[in-house]
Design a protein around this motif. Structure first.
Motif, PDB file in Angstrom:
ATOM      1  N   PHE A 156       0.829  -1.208   0.000  1.00 19.82           N
ATOM      2  CA  PHE A 156       0.000   0.000   0.000  1.00 19.82           C
ATOM      3  C   PHE A 156       0.866   1.262   0.000  1.00 19.82           C
ATOM      4  O   PHE A 156       0.514   2.278  -0.607  1.00 19.82           O
ATOM      5  N   SER A 199       0.721   4.202  -2.861  1.00 18.49           N
ATOM      6  CA  SER A 199       0.412   5.580  -2.443  1.00 18.49           C
ATOM      7  C   SER A 199       1.561   6.535  -2.763  1.00 18.49           C
ATOM      8  O   SER A 199       1.347   7.743  -2.902  1.00 18.49           O
ATOM      9  N   SER A 200       2.783   6.014  -2.900  1.00 18.54           N
ATOM     10  CA  SER A 200       3.960   6.859  -3.173  1.00 18.54           C
ATOM     11  C   SER A 200       4.252   7.044  -4.649  1.00 18.54           C
ATOM     12  O   SER A 200       5.214   7.739  -5.000  1.00 18.54           O
ATOM     13  N   PHE A 260      -3.727  11.065  -8.128  1.00 17.57           N
ATOM     14  CA  PHE A 260      -4.278  10.687  -6.821  1.00 17.57           C
ATOM     15  C   PHE A 260      -5.478   9.754  -7.009  1.00 17.57           C
ATOM     16  O   PHE A 260      -5.642   8.785  -6.286  1.00 17.57           O
ATOM     17  N   GLU A 261      -6.326  10.060  -8.005  1.00 17.46           N
ATOM     18  CA  GLU A 261      -7.500   9.214  -8.230  1.00 17.46           C
ATOM     19  C   GLU A 261      -7.089   7.786  -8.603  1.00 17.46           C
ATOM     20  O   GLU A 261      -7.655   6.819  -8.096  1.00 17.46           O
ATOM     21  N   ARG A 290      -4.326   6.261  -7.810  1.00 15.29           N
ATOM     22  CA  ARG A 290      -3.772   5.592  -6.634  1.00 15.29           C
ATOM     23  C   ARG A 290      -4.873   5.115  -5.684  1.00 15.29           C
ATOM     24  O   ARG A 290      -4.826   4.004  -5.164  1.00 15.29           O
ATOM     25  N   VAL A 291      -5.886   5.965  -5.483  1.00 17.46           N
ATOM     26  CA  VAL A 291      -6.993   5.570  -4.600  1.00 17.46           C
ATOM     27  C   VAL A 291      -7.736   4.375  -5.187  1.00 17.46           C
ATOM     28  O   VAL A 291      -8.060   3.416  -4.490  1.00 17.46           O
ATOM     29  N   ILE A 300      -5.610   1.222  -4.751  1.00 23.16           N
ATOM     30  CA  ILE A 300      -5.574   0.746  -3.370  1.00 23.16           C
ATOM     31  C   ILE A 300      -6.901   0.106  -2.989  1.00 23.16           C
ATOM     32  O   ILE A 300      -6.943  -0.931  -2.323  1.00 23.16           O
ATOM     33  N   LYS A 301      -7.992   0.714  -3.448  1.00 22.92           N
ATOM     34  CA  LYS A 301      -9.317   0.135  -3.196  1.00 22.92           C
ATOM     35  C   LYS A 301      -9.432  -1.246  -3.862  1.00 22.92           C
ATOM     36  O   LYS A 301      -9.906  -2.211  -3.246  1.00 22.92           O
ATOM     37  N   SER A 335      -7.101  -3.713  -1.912  1.00 24.78           N
ATOM     38  CA  SER A 335      -7.559  -4.087  -0.566  1.00 24.78           C
ATOM     39  C   SER A 335      -8.827  -4.946  -0.640  1.00 24.78           C
ATOM     40  O   SER A 335      -8.983  -5.886   0.144  1.00 24.78           O
ATOM     41  N   ASN A 385      -5.379  -4.972   6.363  1.00 19.90           N
ATOM     42  CA  ASN A 385      -5.892  -4.725   5.025  1.00 19.90           C
ATOM     43  C   ASN A 385      -7.108  -3.796   5.030  1.00 19.90           C
ATOM     44  O   ASN A 385      -7.197  -2.852   4.230  1.00 19.90           O
ATOM     45  N   PHE A 404      -6.649   0.060   5.166  1.00 20.71           N
ATOM     46  CA  PHE A 404      -6.361   0.761   3.910  1.00 20.71           C
ATOM     47  C   PHE A 404      -7.608   0.841   3.029  1.00 20.71           C
ATOM     48  O   PHE A 404      -7.831   1.839   2.335  1.00 20.71           O
ATOM     49  N   ASP A 405      -8.419  -0.212   3.098  1.00 20.81           N
ATOM     50  CA  ASP A 405      -9.685  -0.226   2.362  1.00 20.81           C
ATOM     51  C   ASP A 405     -10.589   0.922   2.833  1.00 20.81           C
ATOM     52  O   ASP A 405     -11.145   1.678   2.016  1.00 20.81           O
ATOM     53  N   SER A 424      -9.315   4.324   1.660  1.00 17.27           N
ATOM     54  CA  SER A 424      -9.458   4.518   0.210  1.00 17.27           C
ATOM     55  C   SER A 424     -10.923   4.672  -0.194  1.00 17.27           C
ATOM     56  O   SER A 424     -11.223   5.250  -1.232  1.00 17.27           O
ATOM     57  N   PHE A 478      -9.242  12.775  -3.135  1.00 16.44           N
ATOM     58  CA  PHE A 478      -8.277  11.733  -3.506  1.00 16.44           C
ATOM     59  C   PHE A 478      -6.906  12.048  -2.909  1.00 16.44           C
ATOM     60  O   PHE A 478      -6.209  11.157  -2.422  1.00 16.44           O
ATOM     61  N   GLU A 479      -6.520  13.327  -2.945  1.00 17.29           N
ATOM     62  CA  GLU A 479      -5.207  13.694  -2.406  1.00 17.29           C
ATOM     63  C   GLU A 479      -5.129  13.398  -0.914  1.00 17.29           C
ATOM     64  O   GLU A 479      -4.130  12.857  -0.422  1.00 17.29           O
ATOM     65  N   VAL A 522      -4.732   9.660  -0.370  1.00 22.44           N
ATOM     66  CA  VAL A 522      -3.371   9.185  -0.683  1.00 22.44           C
ATOM     67  C   VAL A 522      -2.396   9.591   0.426  1.00 22.44           C
ATOM     68  O   VAL A 522      -1.567   8.793   0.874  1.00 22.44           O
ATOM     69  N   ILE A 531      -2.992   7.386   3.501  1.00 23.35           N
ATOM     70  CA  ILE A 531      -2.498   6.015   3.337  1.00 23.35           C
ATOM     71  C   ILE A 531      -0.976   5.986   3.401  1.00 23.35           C
ATOM     72  O   ILE A 531      -0.384   5.090   3.999  1.00 23.35           O
ATOM     73  N   LYS A 532      -0.359   6.998   2.799  1.00 22.58           N
ATOM     74  CA  LYS A 532       1.104   7.101   2.861  1.00 22.58           C
ATOM     75  C   LYS A 532       1.553   7.276   4.316  1.00 22.58           C
ATOM     76  O   LYS A 532       2.500   6.624   4.779  1.00 22.58           O
ATOM     77  N   SER A 560       0.903   3.895   6.196  1.00 22.29           N
ATOM     78  CA  SER A 560       1.780   2.791   5.834  1.00 22.29           C
ATOM     79  C   SER A 560       3.214   3.053   6.294  1.00 22.29           C
ATOM     80  O   SER A 560       3.913   2.130   6.729  1.00 22.29           O
TER      81      SER A 560
END
Lengths: 291, 291
Positions: free
Chosen positions: A122, A126-127, A133-134, A136-137, A140-141, A144, B119, B122-123, B126, B133-134, B137, B140-141, B144
């Motif tokens: 994750f 995220s990095s 950003f969208e 990445r989200v 991740i969704k 997960s 898990n 993070f779900d 997200s 979204f930013e 992210v 989550i960063k 994590s």
């Protein structure tokens, strides 16, 4: 095709090494990263991450843009193998011909290395500044969901709670869809997200469902028939534990026929994709491995 | 203050239940969700999630906007407790006066429930459409980073690799900063992110570093001095295992003085924050619990 798969697999391995190089070898907690690297480098064919990069490439993104996500998915797969091998789960001393993580580092470090691999997956997504950003989200969704209670971990739960019990075919297929299928579906979907082709997710899901079930059935057949040396672990370890498998319920020939049927379905879907030569060859290759 | 803390803690518990209600009780994998709920509902003071919501509120967001993130952090904390209690780690049969997760559900399910809680954290973040979204992210960063090899899991690695070995104070403080401190820093930072006050992150980090170390030192002191019944686990279990702790190295009185000094520092930082009455009281309360 095998050369191309090896090339792509090597690209994944090399990027995994790069992602793992952020961890300081001199830090007092370095044994955790060492155990993560040990299991990540144990190899395998890197099917899941190769699917991520290929779906991104096919649908107009690039393989490179999907590389970190692909590695994140391989981290998840590796975390699941480490925890699955633990004595309280399958109690496997070997994995791909090498001592399993807990035999090499002890159960405590294997537990923590698995935890850290799930976590780092994750972190890596995220990095990844190459993705919006969208994206990445969404990634991740997607990941997960695939890993959680209604995905891989749920499938493992069904597996461990039903050792030695009679399995009906419905429950078996549900377990397969969750335990193995979820990550394969996720691989293809992640590729679509990296390419920002959200419209292709339903079709890639259909492909991945067929491929995932075929892949699991073939694993089961291999477990029964394959040469011990080739697999690097004792043949029949699953059936020794009285676990239900597709060939155990339906017979090996019926299992092979089902895998072939599913692969045909997968190939038909792929034939509608642009520039799908490699994906088509990969799909055929996965049906014909080692038996 | 205690009433207010209980109210906020109840709000967290109630939102955790809501988040866990998505899992079907009739599904064949439901025991995994049951084990997650069991450990989540075992309680504790919910200090970390309360810090998330309070930092969001103080800096101009709302507590409600940070509620899902706060619960995600509590899931991470709970996952770490479940895995920490396993026989290959601390081998604790009790947690907060109840059988630990693996005593109640078996080691395999406890392992999977811990994995699933990490898990799901993070779900949940997200999936939180109240945040951009930013923000998701960044959250989550932040989370994590706090959990991984250079955070909580790294701290646990140092802990398990050094049982019975002489610990110097530098390594001890590093372990504390990672094992306990990382999640507390993360709590305050997540609150800032929910309020979109990224400028307040450095100051909240400074506060959290002081609070986190004080919190850990007090845990150690409690472990030595507290009444078994109050804690719900055998007193001295850490020192039985020859683990290094702050009071073991520096003595109980010096440990108490250090905790008080750190809390003064934390309070000084908080005094510069807007509407910080509750946070200030909470900080004092954490220093004065049960001894």
């Amino acid at each position: 095709m095998i050369k191309e798969l090896e090339k792509r697999s090597a690209q994944i391995t090399s990027h995994l090494e790069k992602l793992m190089s952020v961890y300081d070898d001199k830090a007092p907690q370095s044994v955790c990263a060492e155990a993560m690297r040990y299991s990540l480098s144990a190899g395998g064919k890197r099917i899941r991450p190769v699917l991520v990069t290929e779906f991104s490439r096919i649908f107009g993104g690039t393989a490179e843009k999907a590389l970190s996500c692909a590695c994140a998915l391989e981290m998840i797969h590796t975390f699941s193998l480490i925890h699955d091998d633990l004595p309280c789960m399958d109690n496997d001393d070997f994995r791909r011909g090498k001592p399993s993580c807990h035999k090499q580092f002890g159960e405590d470090i294997a537990l923590l290395a698995g935890d850290a691999l799930q976590n780092y997956a994750f972190d890596v997504i995220s990095s990844d500044d190459d993705l919006s950003f969208e994206q990445r989200v969404r990634l991740i969704k997607c990941l997960s969901d695939a890993v959680g209670v209604n995905g891989m971990i749920g499938g493992q739960t069904i597996d461990v709670k039903n050792v030695g019990k009679p399995f009906d075919s419905e429950l078996l297929l549900k377990m397969y869809s969750m335990k193995t299928g979820a990550l394969i579906r996720c691989a293809c979907e992640m590729g679509c997200i990296c390419a920002e082709r959200y419209d292709m997710i339903p079709s890639s899901d259909e492909y991945a469902c067929a491929l995932g079930l075929a892949f699991q059935i073939i694993d089961d057949i291999l477990d029964i028939t394959a040469d011990e040396k080739l697999l690097g672990k004792p043949v029949n370890s699953d059936s020794d534990m009285n676990k239900a498998t597709y060939p155990a319920i339906f017979g090996i020939e019926a299992a092979k026929a089902k895998a072939a049927e599913l692969t045909d379905k997968a190939l038909e879907i792929v034939s509608g994709y642009p520039d799908s030569g490699f994906l088509s060859e990969l799909t055929k290759y996965l049906l014909n491995r080692e038996y």
